[in-house]
Design an enzyme around this catalytic site. Sequence first.
Site, PDB file in Angstrom:
ATOM      1  N   CYS A 203     -19.796  -5.743   3.166  1.00 10.52           N
ATOM      2  CA  CYS A 203     -19.074  -4.556   3.623  1.00 10.52           C
ATOM      3  C   CYS A 203     -17.737  -4.522   2.898  1.00 10.52           C
ATOM      4  CB  CYS A 203     -18.857  -4.627   5.137  1.00 10.52           C
ATOM      5  SG  CYS A 203     -17.881  -3.237   5.764  1.00 10.52           S
TER       6      CYS A 203
ATOM      7  N   ARG B 149     -18.204  -2.285  17.517  1.00  9.71           N
ATOM      8  CA  ARG B 149     -17.504  -3.552  17.281  1.00  9.71           C
ATOM      9  C   ARG B 149     -16.175  -3.639  18.020  1.00  9.71           C
ATOM     10  NH1 ARG B 149     -16.893  -4.141  11.661  1.00  9.71           N
ATOM     11  NH2 ARG B 149     -19.030  -4.884  11.648  1.00  9.71           N
TER      12      ARG B 149
ATOM     13  N   CYS C 143       0.149   0.290  10.315  1.00 13.10           N
ATOM     14  CA  CYS C 143      -0.326  -0.736   9.385  1.00 13.10           C
ATOM     15  C   CYS C 143       0.766  -1.637   8.792  1.00 13.10           C
ATOM     16  CB  CYS C 143      -1.097  -0.069   8.259  1.00 13.10           C
ATOM     17  SG  CYS C 143      -1.897  -1.299   7.194  1.00 13.10           S
TER      18      CYS C 143
ATOM     19  N   CYS D 285     -19.652   2.480   8.195  1.00 13.15           N
ATOM     20  CA  CYS D 285     -18.916   1.825   9.274  1.00 13.15           C
ATOM     21  C   CYS D 285     -17.670   2.658   9.497  1.00 13.15           C
ATOM     22  CB  CYS D 285     -18.556   0.389   8.846  1.00 13.15           C
ATOM     23  SG  CYS D 285     -17.462  -0.454  10.007  1.00 13.15           S
TER      24      CYS D 285
ATOM     25  N   CYS E  65       0.837  -1.197   0.000  1.00 14.46           N
ATOM     26  CA  CYS E  65       0.000   0.000   0.000  1.00 14.46           C
ATOM     27  C   CYS E  65       0.877   1.255   0.000  1.00 14.46           C
ATOM     28  CB  CYS E  65      -0.921   0.006   1.221  1.00 14.46           C
ATOM     29  SG  CYS E  65      -2.047   1.412   1.217  1.00 14.46           S
TER      30      CYS E  65
ATOM     31  N   CYS F 112       0.300   4.918   6.929  1.00 17.83           N
ATOM     32  CA  CYS F 112      -0.341   4.751   8.244  1.00 17.83           C
ATOM     33  C   CYS F 112       0.619   3.983   9.169  1.00 17.83           C
ATOM     34  CB  CYS F 112      -1.670   4.005   8.084  1.00 17.83           C
ATOM     35  SG  CYS F 112      -2.662   4.612   6.699  1.00 17.83           S
TER      36      CYS F 112
ATOM     37  N   CYS G 110     -16.911  -8.875   5.259  1.00 21.75           N
ATOM     38  CA  CYS G 110     -16.212  -7.606   5.047  1.00 21.75           C
ATOM     39  C   CYS G 110     -14.943  -7.847   4.237  1.00 21.75           C
ATOM     40  CB  CYS G 110     -15.806  -6.984   6.385  1.00 21.75           C
ATOM     41  SG  CYS G 110     -17.164  -6.858   7.549  1.00 21.75           S
TER      42      CYS G 110
HETATM   43  N1  SAM Z   1      -6.688   0.624   2.949  1.00 23.92           N
HETATM   44  C1  SAM Z   1      -7.974   0.969   3.387  1.00 23.92           C
HETATM   45  C2  SAM Z   1      -7.970   2.138   4.330  1.00 23.92           C
HETATM   46  O1  SAM Z   1      -7.017   2.316   5.072  1.00 23.92           O
HETATM   47  O2  SAM Z   1      -8.927   2.908   4.324  1.00 23.92           O
HETATM   48  C3  SAM Z   1      -8.717  -0.185   4.019  1.00 23.92           C
HETATM   49  C4  SAM Z   1      -7.997  -1.198   4.864  1.00 23.92           C
HETATM   50  S1  SAM Z   1      -7.285  -0.622   6.398  1.00 23.92           S
HETATM   51  C5  SAM Z   1      -6.283  -1.959   6.855  1.00 23.92           C
HETATM   52  C6  SAM Z   1      -8.667  -0.622   7.514  1.00 23.92           C
HETATM   53  C7  SAM Z   1      -8.441  -0.208   8.939  1.00 23.92           C
HETATM   54  O3  SAM Z   1      -7.790  -1.239   9.657  1.00 23.92           O
HETATM   55  C8  SAM Z   1      -7.588   1.001   9.226  1.00 23.92           C
HETATM   56  O4  SAM Z   1      -8.258   2.201   9.016  1.00 23.92           O
HETATM   57  C9  SAM Z   1      -7.253   0.801  10.688  1.00 23.92           C
HETATM   58  O5  SAM Z   1      -8.225   1.442  11.499  1.00 23.92           O
HETATM   59  C10 SAM Z   1      -7.317  -0.705  10.873  1.00 23.92           C
HETATM   60  N2  SAM Z   1      -5.969  -1.253  11.169  1.00 23.92           N
HETATM   61  C11 SAM Z   1      -4.970  -1.451  10.295  1.00 23.92           C
HETATM   62  N3  SAM Z   1      -3.874  -1.933  10.914  1.00 23.92           N
HETATM   63  C12 SAM Z   1      -4.182  -2.039  12.222  1.00 23.92           C
HETATM   64  C13 SAM Z   1      -3.457  -2.468  13.377  1.00 23.92           C
HETATM   65  N4  SAM Z   1      -2.185  -2.833  13.304  1.00 23.92           N
HETATM   66  N5  SAM Z   1      -4.089  -2.447  14.565  1.00 23.92           N
HETATM   67  C14 SAM Z   1      -5.386  -2.041  14.649  1.00 23.92           C
HETATM   68  N6  SAM Z   1      -6.108  -1.622  13.600  1.00 23.92           N
HETATM   69  C15 SAM Z   1      -5.527  -1.614  12.395  1.00 23.92           C
HETATM   70 FE1  SF4 Z   2      -2.846   1.273   3.330  1.00 25.40          FE
HETATM   71 FE2  SF4 Z   2      -2.883   0.152   5.705  1.00 25.40          FE
HETATM   72 FE3  SF4 Z   2      -3.209   2.759   5.504  1.00 25.40          FE
HETATM   73 FE4  SF4 Z   2      -5.165   1.100   4.642  1.00 25.40          FE
HETATM   74  S1  SF4 Z   2      -4.451   1.353   6.731  1.00 25.40           S
HETATM   75  S2  SF4 Z   2      -4.341   2.902   3.590  1.00 25.40           S
HETATM   76  S3  SF4 Z   2      -3.898  -0.612   3.913  1.00 25.40           S
HETATM   77  S4  SF4 Z   2      -1.352   1.623   4.937  1.00 25.40           S
END
Ligand code: SAM
Ligand code: SF4
Length: 349
Positions: free
Chosen positions: A130, A262, A62, A190, A55, A59, A99
């Site tokens: 979802c 949730r 992530c 959501c 990606c 973030c 989802c």
């Molecule tokens: N890439 C898209 C986005 O970020 O909008 C969708 C997938 S992203 C993985 C969805 C959500 O997963 C993130 O917004 C975050 O809140 C949650 N998430 C990701 N990594 C996480 C982690 N290590 N611990 C807890 N929540 C996490």
């Molecule tokens: Fe990409 Fe992870 Fe951020 Fe979603 S949460 S945009 S998968 S880096």
Amino acid sequence: MQPVIRHDWTLEEIQALFKLPFNDLLFKAHSTHRAYFNANEVQVSTLLSIKTGACPEDCKYCPQSARYDTGLHKEKLLEVKKVLEKAKQAKKNGSTRFCMGAAWRNPKDRDIPYIVEMIKGVRALNLETCMTLGMLSREQAITLQQAGLDYYNHNLDTSPEYYGEIITTRTFKDRLDTLENVRASGMKVCSGGIVGMGEKASDRAGLIRSLANLDAHPESVPINMLVRVEGTPLADNQDFDHLEFIRTIAVARIVLPKSYVRLSAGRTEMSEEMQAMCFFAGANSIFYGEKLLTTENPEANSDMQLFKKLGIQPEQRRGYDDTVTVAAISEAIGESQNKESALFYNAAL
Ligand code: SAM
Ligand code: SF4
Ligand code: DTB
């Protein structure tokens, strides 16, 4: 008396809820919960990563960001058939919502036909659908809604003030814009966030306030406890205080009385007692199945055992005839299969 649905919470009011004596807070949250929900039912969703890793976003929490070396196995967009097989499995295991998540900044137009097929196929199984695919334009949201997508997940993640410490490649306002596009399309929203990212107590209050003061409350509010993944900048964060997590669930329940709250990521770190307290505080949805998107979730069996110990029933989708649709999807993916309905609870016990 039904709790009033408000959209004008001040930060001070939310902080005051967080500061209540624990028992008062839980009593208030649990009473609110009972005003709109059966306190002994929990909605069960299953997650599938339909496109994994690489990606472009940054973030900090992530494991799927291309910027961090987390040793994750990358995968292109899954074939529709594979997704439908997984959905069928989830349904067999008793989930009522499927989802699908993609590690994208936003979906590209070339992806949309596949996404539409996935939505139609999962819906044909009589599962709620979802997706979480990143930022969405108004037009894309309408296309997904017309394909039959029930919910779109897009988290605010944290307070507007702390946001810039966690993500620099898109703004808090971008997230609000996506939520507005989703809402305008007619899909259910959501949206939630993550705690344990090093934020202050005021940031947790700020996150909940931002969710509660949206024009319409999200129908579903995932509260994630950070999963600390090796290689991400937050991997060495301190353990998050579990009582503070329960308080976060309770405050979310009080200010979002009609939303499903949730208990999302982080459950592998939580004891049965802690999860029981989260359900008491108003959490009424979980992700079920061994995997979230890329990280571990509690084993399905242990969740069923916990539900049994607590006298909790998985919430059933009401008013749907499973017979027709399961046969239809079996045919679509080339299997002959008898009717299988969401009987996992009985089957597992
Ligand atoms: N890439 C898209 C986005 O970020 O909008 C969708 C997938 S992203 C993985 C969805 C959500 O997963 C993130 O917004 C975050 O809140 C949650 N998430 C990701 N990594 C996480 C982690 N290590 N611990 C807890 N929540 C996490
Ligand atoms: Fe990409 Fe992870 Fe951020 Fe979603 S949460 S945009 S998968 S880096
Ligand atoms: C949400 O708030 N939590 C889920 C879902 N929405 C998409 C994702 C949690 C991901 C945890 C890290 C992982 O498994 O990759």
